[in-house]
Scaffold this motif. Structure first.
Motif, short mmCIF file in Angstrom:
data_model
loop_
_atom_site.label_atom_id
_atom_site.label_comp_id
_atom_site.label_asym_id
_atom_site.label_seq_id
_atom_site.Cartn_x
_atom_site.Cartn_y
_atom_site.Cartn_z
N ALA A 437 0.83 -1.22 0.00
CA ALA A 437 0.00 0.00 0.00
C ALA A 437 0.87 1.26 0.00
CB ALA A 437 -0.93 -0.01 1.20
N ARG A 438 2.03 1.21 0.62
CA ARG A 438 2.88 2.42 0.66
C ARG A 438 3.39 2.78 -0.74
NH1 ARG A 438 4.28 4.17 5.44
NH2 ARG A 438 3.34 3.01 7.12
N GLU A 439 3.84 1.75 -1.47
CA GLU A 439 4.32 2.01 -2.83
C GLU A 439 3.17 2.51 -3.71
OE1 GLU A 439 5.02 -0.56 -1.01
OE2 GLU A 439 7.19 -0.86 -1.03
N ILE A 440 2.01 1.88 -3.54
CA ILE A 440 0.84 2.29 -4.35
C ILE A 440 0.45 3.72 -3.99
CG2 ILE A 440 -1.62 1.84 -4.79
CD1 ILE A 440 -0.95 -1.17 -4.40
N ALA A 441 0.42 4.00 -2.69
CA ALA A 441 -0.02 5.32 -2.24
C ALA A 441 0.87 6.44 -2.80
CB ALA A 441 -0.03 5.38 -0.71
N ASP A 442 2.13 6.11 -3.05
CA ASP A 442 3.04 7.14 -3.59
C ASP A 442 2.70 7.51 -5.03
OD1 ASP A 442 4.51 7.55 -1.39
OD2 ASP A 442 6.06 6.07 -1.87
N GLU A 443 1.93 6.64 -5.72
CA GLU A 443 1.69 6.92 -7.14
C GLU A 443 0.21 7.08 -7.50
OE1 GLU A 443 4.09 4.82 -9.95
OE2 GLU A 443 5.77 4.65 -8.56
N VAL A 444 -0.65 7.17 -6.49
CA VAL A 444 -2.06 7.45 -6.78
C VAL A 444 -2.52 8.67 -5.98
CG1 VAL A 444 -2.73 5.07 -7.38
CG2 VAL A 444 -2.88 5.84 -5.00
N ASP A 445 -3.74 9.13 -6.29
CA ASP A 445 -4.25 10.32 -5.61
C ASP A 445 -5.10 9.98 -4.40
OD1 ASP A 445 -3.24 12.24 -7.61
OD2 ASP A 445 -4.57 11.13 -8.94
N PHE A 446 -5.59 8.74 -4.35
CA PHE A 446 -6.39 8.32 -3.19
C PHE A 446 -6.52 6.80 -3.20
CE2 PHE A 446 -9.22 8.98 -6.72
CZ PHE A 446 -10.20 8.00 -6.62
N LEU A 447 -6.90 6.26 -2.05
CA LEU A 447 -7.11 4.81 -1.94
C LEU A 447 -8.56 4.54 -1.55
CD1 LEU A 447 -3.95 3.85 0.18
CD2 LEU A 447 -4.21 3.64 -2.30
N CYS A 448 -9.14 3.46 -2.08
CA CYS A 448 -10.48 3.03 -1.64
C CYS A 448 -10.33 1.64 -1.06
CB CYS A 448 -11.43 2.93 -2.84
SG CYS A 448 -12.09 4.49 -3.35
N LEU A 449 -10.74 1.49 0.18
CA LEU A 449 -10.65 0.17 0.81
C LEU A 449 -11.93 -0.60 0.52
CD1 LEU A 449 -9.08 0.54 4.33
CD2 LEU A 449 -8.91 -1.49 2.90
N GLY A 450 -11.84 -1.60 -0.34
CA GLY A 450 -13.01 -2.42 -0.68
C GLY A 450 -13.07 -3.59 0.28
N THR A 451 -13.72 -3.38 1.41
CA THR A 451 -13.66 -4.41 2.45
C THR A 451 -14.42 -5.68 2.09
OG1 THR A 451 -15.45 -3.22 3.54
CG2 THR A 451 -13.23 -2.84 4.37
N ASN A 452 -15.41 -5.57 1.18
CA ASN A 452 -16.15 -6.79 0.80
C ASN A 452 -15.19 -7.82 0.20
OD1 ASN A 452 -18.33 -5.19 1.39
ND2 ASN A 452 -18.88 -4.79 -0.74
N ASP A 453 -14.39 -7.33 -0.75
CA ASP A 453 -13.43 -8.25 -1.38
C ASP A 453 -12.21 -8.47 -0.51
OD1 ASP A 453 -14.49 -9.21 -3.79
OD2 ASP A 453 -14.28 -7.24 -4.70
N LEU A 454 -11.85 -7.44 0.26
CA LEU A 454 -10.66 -7.60 1.11
C LEU A 454 -10.84 -8.82 2.03
CD1 LEU A 454 -7.91 -6.52 2.03
CD2 LEU A 454 -9.12 -5.16 3.73
#
Ligand code: PEP
Ligand code: MG
Length: 585
Positions: A437-454
């Motif tokens: 998530a840290r690497e992803i967060a560096d290259e996107v504008d926001f994160l959505c936590l999809g807990t259903n699939d998570l």
């Protein structure tokens, strides 16, 4: 009556345990729908009467089609509702052809032919309890009843406003029709969470309970349908009525008494952003009225009709523009198609593990035209610069980079007039995405936590398979750690993290999420009012202490027990009586 004599049964309060499929509490007199089984008379037709009968059938089918067209048109207000009646339109043609064939080959009247075809369907279904088959049969009956209504020129069902509608089952079209008379609730014998009638009831915000034994209810009885617990209380006593009012006040207070214009804040003044998961302007408007700010998740696959035909660029652009204009600066997160190959090209590709297969962003990258068409439509609709894109089923950074390459190519290929470049976010719902998530967060504008699939992917448990429902544990400590990890990654990268799975709209999980550091929730429109009310009564400091203590639990059951105890200690006054005793996973 002597003092020792029991009062007659029909005066006694009675409780029926059933299944809640649409939330809310409905209170009103019981109104029984006339059964929609179709009693038909058999008429034998002479040769010359056969073609007259076919004309009579065609006339009725034509009128039934007009009725369905109205319900299926997106202007009916809600795209996902319209989709249900799209399916009925498809069924109508083939069903009418079958009826005509029976009339011609057996020289029988339309009603008798319809009944015979339905009976064949039931016989084929036999003792099969497959939910999908049962639902399909209900759709078929609904279409058939629509034709029979027209054959008989029958009046539509009229229900007294505010009544609790009782029926063995309720057709989706009847749900739509009755919604105009504001029923208090629906209570049925048959149906399920995924039945079209239940989906409609949820969309329309009407409490619904299914699986109820209806034999103890009499017409006119006062009935309380508790769409939280699934309990139907018939002829409620004074104690129940008193507790009902307090439950309604704390959870389902009428919209007009909420501070709509105000921001949503916790008791200690921490701002929370509440967005709605919505696919239509009407759904957004309803949610905005109770305090939603923007669309946190627009599931673009909802634009695909049941026939499976992907909407073209113009059709998509219109849909995105419509929602964008309605929402304005609060913004819309459009998720690219979260579908598998069976939907994208209509082929039934036998994948051994479809939920691990070529789907979502994987499919969009594998079919560049599918992705680029969607991106062009979003860019064209982004005149206000308020549309963002969310990428589903991200498993790592490489998909984000490939996605951005495709987006850049589309931007380059388009005219200068459509160059508002949308912000890009990643759905975090796969364990590898949590761990990176840290690497992803560096290259996107926001994160959505999809807990259903998570929960599904983290615990390797099919979210749609009832047989493993006990393993689908939202409170497994691994889920809590994953959420916390992603929230921290977002905070460190200074980007928003929105929880947009079902957890976000559940009163039971909201305090826990706040305690884990979540500040943005996106949920179904029906959950917003109650969520705001609850949040206003909770201090984030208490929530943090509660989350820390509960997170020390080593199993889902331990976390669950700890939460219930802590909620009772801190916030018993915020939940309706009995709410914390219910199962919430
Ligand atoms: C999720 O997985 O939590 C989610 C929001 O998306 P969907 O339910 O559409 O998979
Ligand atoms: Mg998902």
């Amino acid at each position: 009556m002597s003092a020792t004599e029991k009062p007659p049964l029909h005066n006694e309060e009675l409780r029926i345990s059933a299944i809640a499929v649409s939330r809310g509490i409905g209170d009103g007199p019981a109104f029984f729908l006339p059964a929609f089984d179709i009693p038909a008379e058999h008429r034998y037709l002479t040769d010359e009467n056969v073609s007259k009968e076919v004309d009579r059938l065609k006339f009725a089918v034509g009128r039934a089609q007009v009725n369905l067209d109205k319900l299926a048109s997106p202007s009916a207000g809600n795209d996902s509702i319209a989709g249900i009646f799209d399916t009925h339109l498809l069924i109508l043609d083939s069903f009418a052809a079958k009826v005509e064939h029976r009339i011609r080959s057996e020289h029988i009247n339309s009603e008798w032919a319809i009944e015979a075809i339905l009976k064949d369907g039931v016989a084929r279904q036999g003792t099969d309890t497959d939910k999908h088959l049962l639902e399909k049969h209900l759709d078929l009956k609904d279409v058939a009843a629509g034709i029979v209504d027209e054959l008989r020129n029958a009046d539509r069902v009229d229900i007294p406003a505010g009544s609790v509608v009782i029926s063995r089952e309720i057709r989706p079209s009847a749900v739509m029709e009755m919604a105009r008379s504001s029923p208090a609730a629906f209570v049925t014998r048959r149906g399920g969470w995924t039945s079209h009638s239940a989906i409609l009831a949820r969309e329309l915000g009407i409490p619904m309970i299914t699986g109820a034994n209806l034999s103890m209810i009499q017409p006119g009885d006062r009935v309380i349908a508790d769409g939280f617990s699934g309990e139907v209380i018939v002829r409620p006593g004074e104690k129940v009525i008193a507790s009902l009012s307090s439950a309604q006040i704390s959870i389902a207070e009428p919209v007009s008494t909420l501070d709509i214009g105000q921001e949503t804040t916790t008791l200690n003044g921490i701002g929370m952003t509440l967005r709605v998961n919505a696919e239509s302007a009407v759904a957004y408007e309803n949610a905005r009225r109770v305090g939603a700010t923007g669309v946190g998740l627009f599931r673009s696959e909802s634009l695909i009709p049941k026939s499976g035909k992907i909407p073209n660029e113009d059709q998509q652009a219109v849909a995105y523009m419509r929602i964008g204009e309605t929402v304005g600066t609060a913004g819309v997160n459009i998720r690219t198609f979260d579908i598998g190959p069976e939907t994208s090209n209509g082929m039934s590709v036998a994948e051994r593990n479809p939920s691990l297969g070529l789907r979502s962003i994987r499919l969009s990258l594998a079919e560049p035209e599918l992705l680029k068409t969607q991106l062009r439509a979003i860019l064209r609709a982004n005149d206000l610069g308020n549309l963002s894109i969310v990428i589903p089923l991200v498993s790592g950074l490489s998909e984000i980079r490939r996605f951005r390459d495709a987006l850049n190519q589309v931007v380059e290929s388009m005219s200068a007039s459509s160059k508002w470049i949308p912000r890009v976010g990643a759905m975090i719902e796969v364990p590898s995405a949590v761990l990176t998530a840290r690497e992803i967060a560096d290259e996107v504008d926001f994160l959505c936590l999809g807990t259903n699939d998570l929960v599904q992917y983290l615990l390797a448990v099919d979210r749609d398979n009832e047989r493993v429902a006990d393993w689908y544990q939202t409170l497994n400590p691994a889920v809590l750690r994953a959420i916390s990890e992603v929230v921290t990654a977002g905070r460190d990268a200074a980007i928003p993290v929105t929880v947009c799975g079902e957890m976000a709209g559940s009163l039971f999980y909201i305090p826990l999420l706040i305690g884990l550091g979540v500040r943005e929730l996106s949920m179904s429109g029906n959950s917003i009012a109650a969520a705001r009310r609850l949040i206003g009564g909770i201090s984030s400091l208490d929530a943090e202490a509660v989350a820390n203590e509960a997170a020390a639990g080593k199993t889902a059951a331990e976390v669950d027990l700890a939460l219930r105890k802590l909620y009772l200690k801190h916030w018993a006054h915020l939940f309706p009586e009995g709410f914390l005793e219910l199962k919430h996973s």
